[in-house]
Each structure stands twice: as C-alpha cells, then as structure tokens.
Scaffold this active site. Structure first.
Site, PDB file in Angstrom:
ATOM      1  N   GLU A 264       0.818  -1.208   0.000  1.00 12.91           N
ATOM      2  CA  GLU A 264       0.000   0.000   0.000  1.00 12.91           C
ATOM      3  C   GLU A 264       0.855   1.263   0.000  1.00 12.91           C
ATOM      4  O   GLU A 264       0.543   2.226  -0.693  1.00 12.91           O
ATOM      5  CB  GLU A 264      -0.936  -0.010   1.234  1.00 12.91           C
ATOM      6  CG  GLU A 264      -1.869   1.183   1.348  1.00 12.91           C
ATOM      7  CD  GLU A 264      -2.993   1.176   0.307  1.00 12.91           C
ATOM      8  OE1 GLU A 264      -3.074   0.200  -0.465  1.00 12.91           O
ATOM      9  OE2 GLU A 264      -3.747   2.154   0.254  1.00 12.91           O
ATOM     10  N   ASP A 265       1.945   1.250   0.721  1.00 11.42           N
ATOM     11  CA  ASP A 265       2.663   2.511   0.967  1.00 11.42           C
ATOM     12  C   ASP A 265       4.060   2.616   0.372  1.00 11.42           C
ATOM     13  O   ASP A 265       4.704   3.657   0.511  1.00 11.42           O
ATOM     14  CB  ASP A 265       2.789   2.744   2.492  1.00 11.42           C
ATOM     15  CG  ASP A 265       1.430   2.955   3.137  1.00 11.42           C
ATOM     16  OD1 ASP A 265       0.509   3.353   2.418  1.00 11.42           O
ATOM     17  OD2 ASP A 265       1.311   2.727   4.351  1.00 11.42           O
TER      18      ASP A 265
END
Ligand code: MN
Length: 704
Positions: free
Chosen positions: A77-78
C-alpha cells in the site's frame, strides 16, 4: 522502538519452538528496506509500526505467515513493493494475506449513519475471507489507535476513531477478542468524547482511591469463602473500562454514584468442577440476584466464550459482579478466535490451515444469528451472497452477488437507472454487464437521451432494476403500437370513414374499455381492434382479405427469441412463403391484427408492400437460443424403392428433425419433394442440404 526482530523471534520460539523463523528475519529486512525513507507521525522510523504489529500478533500466538504479514502489511500500500515481489520473496500464502490486508486498508468509513456502519462491517467480513486477514487488520488498527495522538489533523483523528468504534471494535467483539475490543473502544472514546472520557477517568481514580480497601476487602472475603472448599484458584478485582462505564451510564440512565458495579471480580480455577464448586460456595455465603446468573459454561456464547456470571450483594450492600472460569476459558475470553484456532491447529496436520481458520470463523458466525450479543442478525454466508460497493461520495450500496452497474444505478435512483449510459468501475469505463465486486467504486454516467434497453433485463439481478426496465418497455411498447395504429388508421381508412368513426367513438371506446385516443390507436396497432372489424361493423364492407397467408404451422415466438428492432412482446410470425431462419437477412411487415411477419429480405412477397412503407420494420435476429425454426428444402430424388427411407435416415444423421414431407410430383425416374425440417439456424439447414447432396440418390437440393 527496537529496530530488529530478535525479540520477536524469541517470543515466537517460545510458543512454536519448531517454527521456521528465518522468514520473519527476511520479512523484516524487506519491509525495512522499503519503508526506509518513511516516518510515522510520531517521528519514529516507519518500520517501528510493522514491527509493533508483528509483536502484537505474536502475543496472540499467531502462525508464522500471519506474523510475517504483520511485518509486510503496509509495503504494497505505501511503498514501491508490489504484490508480485511479495509473492516471489515469500510465497503465495503470505502474498494472499498481504493482499487481503491491503484491500481492507483501502476501505474507509466516510459516512456517519448507522446503516452504513453495519454495511461496512459486513463489507470487511466479506472481503477478509481468511480470518487471519481480519486479525492482522484489527491489530494494525489497534497499534494505529495507540499512536493516534501523534496525528496532527483533528479531522483525521476523529474519522479514524469513528471508524474504529463503529466498525473494528464490533468486529473484534464478534470474533471474541474482548481485550482488543475494549482497547479499541477506549482509545476511540478518548478521542471522540474527550470531556466524558476525562471525567470518567477522574471519577474512577477518585472511587478507586476511596474504594481501594473495599476492593481488597471483597477479594479477601471471596478468598475466605472459597477456602472452605479445596479449590485451586485465584481471585482478581478488576476495574471496568471507561467506555463500558459510559455505555452503562447511557443505557441505564444512572449517574456515577449509582454505578456500584464499577468493579468486576473474577475467580480463575483449574477445572470446570472447581468453577461450579466455587459458585456453590459463593451462592451459599452471599445474597444472590438470581436474574443475573448466567451459565456460559454449559451453554457457551457463539464466539466460544465460556464463564459463569453471577451478581451478589457484598459488604455495605454493594453489588458484586463475579465471573468464574478456568484458565483456558480465560485464554479464549482474551484472545477469542485466535485461541480457538490454535487449539484446533494443534490437533490437526499442517495442510489447509487457511480453510480451518475460515471454517472456525464460519462456525462462529453460523451460530451468531440468534445471539443477542451480536450487532447484526445476519449470517456470514449471507454476506457472501452480497457485494458491497461505493458511490463516488463513499456511501456503501449493498447488492446481491452478480449485480451489474445497471443494478447499482437503479439502487441509487430510478432516474439514474433510466438514464444510465455507461459506468466507471474504479475509475475505468466498463461494460454495463460487468459483475460488481465487493469494494468496487462505481460512477454512473447518465444522459438525458438514454433509455433503458430491453437487453438489460437479461443481466440485471435486482427486482428494482427488473421492474423499472419492464415498466419502461411496456410504456415504450404502447408508444410503438400507438404510432403503428395511427399510421394504419390513416392509411387503411378514407377521410370520410374516419369522420364516421369519430361520431361512434364513444361506443367503440365503451365496447373495448378504452379511455383515450392513444389507447384506441394502440389497440389497432396491436391488432386488438382490426380495421376489417371496423369496416365490417360501420361501413358494411365484407371481411378484408389478408394480404399474405401466414403459415398455420408457424413457429411460435418463444421468449428466448429476440428480434432486434421490435419491442419485446409484439406478436411475431415467420412468413410461410420464405421460411426465414436465424442468419438470414430479414424484414418485418406489420399486418393488421396479426402483429409482425418476418420475411427473408429477398422474399418476392415483399414487393406487395412497396407502396406501404409504414408497414416495414427494419429488423435483425437477436439471441434465438435453441429455438427450432422451420426450414424448407426442395429435393429431386431418384424414384426407386427405399429412397424415401434413405432421405429420412440422411436427415436424421444431420441431427435435424423432419416435420413434413410433401410429394409435389412423381415421375418415372424422379420425385420432386418439399421437405420441412426443424433447425436452429441457416447454417444448420445448409448442413442438411450439404449432407443430402452427398447422397447418390439425390439429384439436386435447393433451399425453398
Ligand atoms: Mn499499518
């Protein structure tokens, strides 16, 4: 925060000595590299968060893939890491879990309304699939809540807290993780209602100070009572958590001084027999409030919680809430499904872990339907039949499995459905028949000029969409019949005749139960009233000849046959002169009182209608399914014994059915035959023709 996983590995080794922990080391290094430039709001290196999450998962004694996922959960996600990277480095199971957690991270509660919260909880459950995904997400959220105060934006803190208390705390409760539930609730409560939280904390501290000796006295008293039997046990006094006190104050409309049950007492024994013996001793020494007694040992809660609950009157008339349970029950009460799973795990072999997890969640959810403890009375399987998707504003729309953007559009509003032109799913333009998946975000593109298409009916799944499309088709059908009726009326009757009919309007309307002119015209278009009938009645003209003979043995228009260019529901006939088949180019001719007759576009009969363009309809074949149509072939066959039988055999081999054979001519050497066969389309008929041509007794074959 420690920046390595030595402590974590030691922790895991304690409960899983045989586990391969090298994967944890590698997961840590992978996550550390990818988060290298990132910091938490606290200023700590980002890696501190996944390491903390992994440690909390290890405290729950979860399996290695779950803990590795704890370390990796934010990389996709990051950071620049992809799911493929995870899959290559750590294998399918961990990639599956990371993907699950990543998908859940993309769901954000954006609405404040209760119904939405319920949908979100179901969405999370439906998307989690593997319960480990849910556990990791809960622990991730718990750590984020513990560090929430570092977030500078008050709005973000509030949104996250609301989401936590509305969605994640109830989910923790559902799977029996009471400790996690309590912490999530208290951390959210402190953020959402700081005044109430502070005041309760102060009062608790105050009460605690004054009541300290009371708690101690109660514990001593209970110990004394229990020492009368030979029970191996420990007695704890425990303060209720701020949020549960707050809830009690809300629910029971009591103020703080009346809350005598701020403290709970717990007796933890080593055997079930001791639990009941302890209960007996307490009930014989204290005044019991019988309606408060609950035996969750013989009847565990759906989430497998077991304990005895009783409330007695203690010193100074204070009510004492007492829980009695064994150490293993205590374990389940703290760790819920995590503990439950572990026991099962120990008993069984290694394969199919994921599914055992899932099964144990299903077992729990299964029994949840009747349980008052749960917020929803819906089973998990029911969520699996549903999809949950988002409007552009972030509202959740709940649809049945298999729903399409059309269903979504009608769920938003009938007008949106009726003017739906296209749909974007997750920002991409997608076909209207695409199946929606949970978590999809949909945007419906509307246009004033758009109308519902009859073909939509084939793929919508909601009653609402179906009803709206049908209603629209019916009204459109009426329009088309009215239009048709108007042109028939104008062309088949003279101006004088129309004038006469105008005078008899009332009686005609009355006879047929007609209310207005457009209905009258639609009756004519539909053939419910025929011109022949009107002429016969009012002008004494004999019955009109039908322009063409419609084959009596016409194939009825079954529902599965779709002719494009006509509204569904119009009576369709297939012309006996040309026997059109799917695959042929076709023309529709409106015949008064008979509906539409379908001709082959090269049929000679069509010349008759050249002067009547209003009767022509441009049509084409739609989906005809497996409907059988009559095809006709002209065959010249050698006249010798057995040749008719051979023909039947040949056609039978082609898989087609002979419905009729007519001998047109019988010469010495040849028969002329017309053979009708049932076929699904033109190609099939050509198969039959080709097969006949291969026979030595057949002189020639033509389509007729
Ligand atoms: Mn995280």
């Amino acid at each position: 925060m420690k920046r390595d996983v030595t402590g974590l590995i030691i922790k895991v080794k304690k409960y899983a000595p045989a586990a391969d922990t090298s994967i944890l080391q590698r997961a840590y290094e992978f996550a550390d590299q990818h988060h290298i430039d990132q910091k938490r709001a606290s200023g700590d290196p980002y890696i501190s968060h996944p390491v903390a999450v992994a440690n909390m998962l290890a405290d729950l004694k979860l399996d290695i893939p779950s803990i590795a996922t704890g370390l990796l959960h934010d990389t996709v996600e990051d950071t620049s890491a992809t799911l493929e990277d995870i899959q290559n480095e750590f294998g399918e199971e961990i990639a599956y879990l990371v993907n699950g957690v990543t998908k859940l991270s993309r769901i954000e509660l954006q609405s404040n309304d209760n119904k939405q919260a319920e949908n979100f909880r179901k969405l999370v459950l439906a998307m989690a699939q593997d319960i480990r995904v849910l556990l990791i997400k809960l622990i991730d959220r718990l750590h984020n809540m513990r560090t929430l105060h570092y977030l500078p934006s008050a709005d973000s803190r509030k949104r996250i807290s609301l989401e936590t208390i509305e969605i994640y705390a109830p989910l923790a409760e559902r799977i029996g993780m009471f400790t996690v539930q309590e912490q999530l609730q208290d951390l959210s409560f402190a953020e959402l209602n700081p005044e109430a939280y502070q005041s309760i904390m102060l009062r608790v501290a105050d009460f605690h100070e004054k009541g300290q000796d009371i708690v101690q006295r109660v514990i001593e008293g209970l110990k004394g009572t229990l020492s009368e039997g030979s029970i191996d046990c420990e007695v704890f006094g425990r303060e209720k958590k701020p949020y549960s006190i707050w809830r009690k104050m809300q629910r029971k409309n009591v103020n703080f001084e009346q809350l005598s049950d701020l403290f709970g007492f717990r007796i933890v024994t080593t055997s079930v027999a001791d639990c009941y013996q302890a209960l007996g001793l307490i009930h014989s020494s204290y005044l019991v409030l019988p309606q408060k007694f609950k035996d969750y040992i013989s009847t565990p809660k759906p989430n497998h919680y077991q304990s005895l609950h009783t409330t007695v009157i203690g010193p100074k008339g204070i009510r004492l809430e007492i829980q009695i349970r064994t150490t293993s029950m205590q374990e389940i009460a703290d760790r819920g499904v995590a503990a439950h799973w572990q026991y099962k795990q120990e008993m069984t072999s290694n394969d199919g872990k994921r599914f055992r997890w899932l099964r144990s969640l299903l077992e729990i959810m299964d029994q949840a339907a009747g349980a008052e403890e749960f917020l929803e009375h819906t089973k998990l399987e029911m969520f699996q039949d549903q999809v949950f998707c988002f409007t552009p504003k972030g509202d959740v729309i709940n649809l049945p499995q298999g729903a399409t953007p059309i269903d979504f559009a009608y769920a938003v509003h009938s007008d949106v459905g009726n003017s739906c032109k296209g749909a974007k799913i997750n920002g991409r333009l997608m076909p209207l028949r695409t199946e929606i998946k949970s978590g999809d975000q949909l945007e419906i593109i509307t246009s004033k000029n758009q109308q519902p298409s009859p073909t939509w009916e084939q793929f919508v799944v909601t009653g609402k969409a179906q009803a709206n499309i049908r209603r629209f088709i019916r009204s459109q059908q009426r329009d088309q019949f009215t239009r048709l009726g108007r042109s028939i009326y104008a062309s088949e009757l003279t101006a004088d005749q129309r004038k006469v009919l105008e005078e008899h309007k009332e009686s005609i309307y009355k006879t047929h139960g007609i209310h207005n002119e457009s209905e009258f015209l639609s009756f004519i278009g539909e053939g419910k009233i025929t011109i022949r009938e009107l002429k016969h009645k009012f002008f004494d003209e004999g019955p009109m000849e039908d322009d063409i003979k419609i084959s009596k043995s016409k194939v009825s228009s079954k529902k599965s046959v779709e002719i494009k260019g006509l509204v569904p529901g119009m009576a369709i006939h297939y012309a006996g002169c040309c026997h059109p088949l799917p695959g042929d180019k076709i023309i529709g001719i409106i015949t008064t009182g008979k509906g539409v007759t379908i001709h082959n576009s090269d049929c000679e009969t069509l010349h008759k209608y050249e002067e009547e363009p209003h009767r022509w309809f441009d049509v084409s074949w739609g989906d005809t399914g497996n409907t059988q149509f009559k095809g006709r072939v002209f065959v010249m066959l050698e006249n010798k014994s057995g040749s008719l039988g051979s023909i039947a055999t040949i056609i039978g081999k082609s898989g087609a059915n002979i419905t009729n054979i007519r001998v047109l001519r019988r010469l010495n050497d040849y028969f002329d035959l017309l053979i009708d066969v049932d076929v699904t389309d033109k190609d099939k008929l050509f198969d039959v023709i080709a097969l006949l041509r291969t026979s030595s007794i057949v002189h020639s074959v033509e389509r007729h």
